[in-house]
Design a protein around this motif. Structure first.
Motif, mmCIF file in Angstrom:
data_model
loop_
_atom_site.group_PDB
_atom_site.id
_atom_site.type_symbol
_atom_site.label_atom_id
_atom_site.label_comp_id
_atom_site.label_asym_id
_atom_site.label_seq_id
_atom_site.Cartn_x
_atom_site.Cartn_y
_atom_site.Cartn_z
ATOM 1 N N GLU A 172 -49.541 17.863 29.706
ATOM 2 C CA GLU A 172 -48.634 18.701 30.514
ATOM 3 C C GLU A 172 -47.747 17.870 31.442
ATOM 4 N N ARG A 173 -47.980 16.537 31.460
ATOM 5 C CA ARG A 173 -47.179 15.597 32.264
ATOM 6 C C ARG A 173 -47.215 15.979 33.746
ATOM 7 N N VAL A 174 -48.432 16.149 34.249
ATOM 8 C CA VAL A 174 -48.609 16.535 35.646
ATOM 9 C C VAL A 174 -49.635 15.623 36.308
ATOM 10 N N LEU A 175 -49.446 15.345 37.596
ATOM 11 C CA LEU A 175 -50.370 14.509 38.363
ATOM 12 C C LEU A 175 -51.236 15.394 39.250
ATOM 13 N N ARG A 176 -52.535 15.392 38.975
ATOM 14 C CA ARG A 176 -53.521 16.087 39.816
ATOM 15 C C ARG A 176 -54.597 15.081 40.209
ATOM 16 N N THR A 177 -55.408 15.429 41.200
ATOM 17 C CA THR A 177 -56.492 14.542 41.636
ATOM 18 C C THR A 177 -57.819 15.048 41.088
ATOM 19 N N PRO A 178 -58.761 14.138 40.749
ATOM 20 C CA PRO A 178 -60.058 14.576 40.215
ATOM 21 C C PRO A 178 -60.859 15.402 41.223
ATOM 22 N N SER A 179 -60.884 14.943 42.483
ATOM 23 C CA SER A 179 -61.491 15.734 43.556
ATOM 24 C C SER A 179 -60.360 16.467 44.258
ATOM 25 N N THR A 180 -60.603 17.076 45.392
ATOM 26 C CA THR A 180 -59.497 17.723 46.094
ATOM 27 C C THR A 180 -58.512 16.657 46.569
ATOM 28 N N PRO A 181 -57.215 16.970 46.647
ATOM 29 C CA PRO A 181 -56.256 15.973 47.130
ATOM 30 C C PRO A 181 -56.617 15.452 48.517
#
Length: 490
Positions: A172-181
């Motif tokens: 989806e070409r998106v940056l998320r964090t594994p834990s909460t930001p």
């Protein structure tokens, strides 16, 4: 029409296919190393950016691994195998090594880092992470910055490990964090800069909750060392899409803490719209400068493009006739550039080169349609020195007018200046402008020894050379004697 799930499935299958071919390419090295860890009773997995790049079809020869082996055990395993080993990062659990191998009928060098499973966090005042080792790859992955960097491939069996949905986010070409930001950025505030850097490098979007956390926590970046911030900024600026990363820095308020001169360019436009949006102009100049690069990304040129107008906010004046002026903003900007780059711990040479380009970026606008004398052209070349080629590119990039006639006229004028420079260089060796007499000849002509007089005489002859071009030896001697006769003696 395919539905969203089918499209997603197709995207996932494409990245997985790319990964298989990339991993097969590095298998001779990766599998060999993994078997050695296995024989010693440990596990080894390709991890992080290496897995991400394999999935994107762009895996290079820099390979990152993670293991349950402690650093001292890693050293015992890699020392007999690698061509070279270094322990620079061993305090943080990382052992580096180099290994040559024959891959696809070519000899290739691999730069390898093996890091023990770990967790790390900053306290509220420290600039350095506290490191503790772990025993679980899942716990190791959750501490990583983004889900697309929190995937692993266990070797040699090649089991894919993706506990936090990195593959889906990659598709989806998106940056998320594994834990909460909030947890992620508390552990290491530099990850906020890395979000902007990866957005710029990969052309990815940053998830809304990540953006919100950066806005809320932006001031936390101030506990991170200037050197680490600078290195991330460099990677962002040298990326394929720097506008994307810079916009994130500005929009979240992060730039207020690391490069405040950039958001300051968002000047309120006057009611008659008689001057450009300097911030938008700057981003366009940066992109236009990139288009003129002829041998890869040029940090000096890109920094100069980014900083060339930072003196405008301090020099803006609303004139009586309704115009807006920015007198001497290039001089003010050069000083501001030196100060900001010094704060970010750039090298003295780079600070000197970038600030010189900022100082000179307006010089061409006195050229008009060719009114400069040869003397003025020589001084332009002398003042630019080794930055002349970059100054050409910066000056051309600085034209962002939508008036095609004006843009064409400026381009023709600069073509003319470059032609004159080339002609004078051919005739006079402009790249090495120096007086027609050297120090020894000056002392011999004037009958003096080393001292301040020689320096003054040298400066006089240099000005003469710039004004008139090359002189015959006898003419230079005569001119020097005439000058000497006018100087106070004794």
């Amino acid at each position: 029409m395919p539905n969203a799930n089918e499209e997603n499935s197709s995207a996932l299958s494409q990245v997985q296919h790319r990964a298989v071919s990339e991993l097969l390419r590095v298998s001779p090295v990766a599998d060999d190393l993994a078997r050695r860890f296995q024989e010693a009773g440990f596990t080894l997995a390709l991890v992080g950016g290496s897995v991400r790049d394999a999935l994107l079809g762009r895996l290079g020869n820099d390979l990152d691994f993670t293991t349950d082996a402690r650093p001292e055990d890693v050293l015992k395993i890699v020392r007999p195998w690698a061509d070279a080993v270094w322990e620079v990062g061993i305090a943080f659990g990382t052992v580096g090594c180099q290994k040559s191998a024959r891959v696809e009928d070519t000899d290739q060098n691999f730069q390898i880092e093996v890091t023990t499973y770990r967790s790390e966090a900053y306290d509220r005042t420290s600039r350095k992470p506290e490191v503790s080792y772990g025993d679980s790859i899942e716990d190791d992955l959750v501490r990583r910055d983004f889900t697309v960097n929190a995937m692993a491939v266990a070797l040699p069996q090649k089991d894919f490990i993706d506990p936090y949905g990195g593959l889906q986010d990659l598709a989806e070409r998106v940056l998320r964090t594994p834990s909460t930001p909030e947890e992620s950025f508390s552990d290491d505030p530099l990850r906020m800069m890395r979000a902007a850097r990866f957005a710029a490098q990969l052309d990815f979007e940053v998830a809304p909750d990540v953006v919100a956390a950066i806005k809320a926590m932006a001031e936390r970046i101030e506990i991170v060392s200037a050197e680490r911030v600078r290195d991330e900024l460099n990677k962002l600026i040298l990326s394929a899409y720097p506008r994307k990363g810079l916009a994130l820095l500005v929009d979240t308020g992060l730039a207020d803490h690391v490069l405040p001169e950039l958001p300051a360019l968002r000047l309120e436009r006057d009611e008659h719209h008689r001057h450009k949006d300097v911030y938008e102009h700057t981003l366009i100049v940066l992109e236009q400068a990139m288009a003129l690069e002829d041998s890869g990304p040029d940090l000096t040129l890109r920094l100069a493009a980014l900083l060339h107008d930072i003196g405008k906010p301090r020099t803006r004046r609303f004139e009586k006739d309704g115009r807006v002026s920015f007198h001497h903003h290039e001089v003010v900007g050069a000083k501001m550039t030196k100060k900001r780059m010094a704060a970010l711990k750039y090298s003295n040479d780079l600070v000197k080169d970038v600030s010189r380009l900022v100082e000179l970026h307006l010089r061409f606008h006195g050229y008009g349609t060719g009114e400069w004398t040869d003397s003025a052209v020589r001084r332009y070349v002398r003042d630019a020195g080794p930055m002349l080629d970059r100054l050409h590119k910066l000056t051309r990039s600085d034209c962002t007018t939508r008036n095609k006639r004006r843009a064409s006229a400026l381009s023709r004028a600069y073509d003319g200046l470059e032609e004159r420079i080339a002609l004078l260089q051919e005739q006079e060796e402009l790249d090495a402008i120096r007086p027609d007499l050297d120090g020894n000849q000056i002392m011999e002509t004037l009958g003096v020894g080393p001292g301040p007089v020689v320096g003054r005489a040298y400066k006089f002859l240099l000005e003469l050379r710039l004004e008139n071009g090359p002189m015959e030896h006898d003419a230079a001697v005569s001119a020097l004697k005439e000058w000497w006769a006018t100087q106070p003696q004794g």
